[in-house]
Design a protein around this motif. Sequence first.
Motif, short mmCIF file in Angstrom:
data_model
loop_
_atom_site.label_atom_id
_atom_site.label_comp_id
_atom_site.label_asym_id
_atom_site.label_seq_id
_atom_site.Cartn_x
_atom_site.Cartn_y
_atom_site.Cartn_z
N GLY A 114 -0.10 0.84 -9.62
CA GLY A 114 1.36 1.55 -9.66
C GLY A 114 2.14 1.19 -8.51
N LEU A 167 -2.61 2.99 -6.23
CA LEU A 167 -1.24 3.54 -6.19
C LEU A 167 -0.59 3.06 -5.05
CD1 LEU A 167 -2.04 7.12 -7.57
CD2 LEU A 167 -0.48 5.56 -8.66
N SER A 178 4.23 3.84 -14.37
CA SER A 178 3.06 4.37 -13.29
C SER A 178 3.84 5.83 -12.93
CB SER A 178 3.10 3.28 -12.19
OG SER A 178 4.13 3.42 -11.17
N PHE A 212 0.45 6.31 -17.25
CA PHE A 212 -0.32 5.48 -16.15
C PHE A 212 -1.96 5.29 -16.37
CE2 PHE A 212 -1.71 4.29 -11.57
CZ PHE A 212 -1.55 2.80 -11.91
#
Length: 241
Positions: free
Chosen positions: A8, A41, A228, A234
Motif C-alpha cells: 500500500g 505499508l 490502501s 486493503f
Amino acid sequence: MRQIIIAGNWKMHKTQTESLEFLQGFLSHLEDTPEERETVLCVPFTCLNFMSKNLHGSRVKLGAQNIHWADQGAFTGEISGEMLKEFGINYVIVGHSERRQYFGETDETVNARLLAAQKHGLTPILCVGESKAQRDAGETEAVISAQIEKDLVNVDQNNLVIAYEPIWAIGTGDTCEAAEANRVIGLIRSQLTNKNVTIQYGGSVNPKNVDEIMAQPEIDGALVGGASLDPESFARLVNYQ
C-alpha cells in the motif's frame, strides 16, 4: 518461486492518529495468507516511527516513499538511507510517476536512489510506466524498455521489486486490462537478468479487480494507492483468492 508482495502506498495521507485507526481495522481483517505472500505499508515520513512501533511483531512490513542518494548533506526535504534504517524500514518506493512528473525525477536520479537503497540494505520498489499520450502513440514498449535499461544500471537484481504502473491508470479509476498488464510485465521480465524479480501491477487496483489481476501468471503482486487507505478494502486485496 517468486515472492508475492501486496504493498500500500499511502502517498500524502494519514496522520499518526489516523494511522492507528487504520491499523486497528486492518489487522483485525487479515487472514492467514500463504508465507510467500508479503504485505507492505509505505507510509509518510511522519508516520514511520509510529508505524514501526505498532507493526512490531506483526507480519506487515514497513516501507518508505522515497530515499535520497546521499547519506547526509544540504538536501532540504529529503531523507537518507541511514535515517530510514533507524525505523526498521524494509522497502522504499523509488521513481513513482508522481515523483517523476511533479518533482523532476529523471532516470539518472532514480538510478542513484536505487543504488542508495541497496547500499543500506533496503529493497527498492522501482516504478515504471507510460503516460496516456505515450500509450496512444504506440510507445509503451519503447518507453518502459528505456526506463528499465537506464534505471537498473549497476543495480543488484537480487534485491529489487519492480512495479508496472501505467500513469494513465493511477488514481483515475481506469485499470489496465489484466491481460495487457500481464503482457507488459512479461516484457519487463524479458529485460531482466534475474527472471525471479517480483513485478507488481499498480493502477486503480481495487477489491473488484484484484482477483483477476492476481490470476495472471506474470503478475507477482500489486502496488496500491487509494484502496490502501481503507482498512477493509486493503485487507480484501491482501486476502485475494
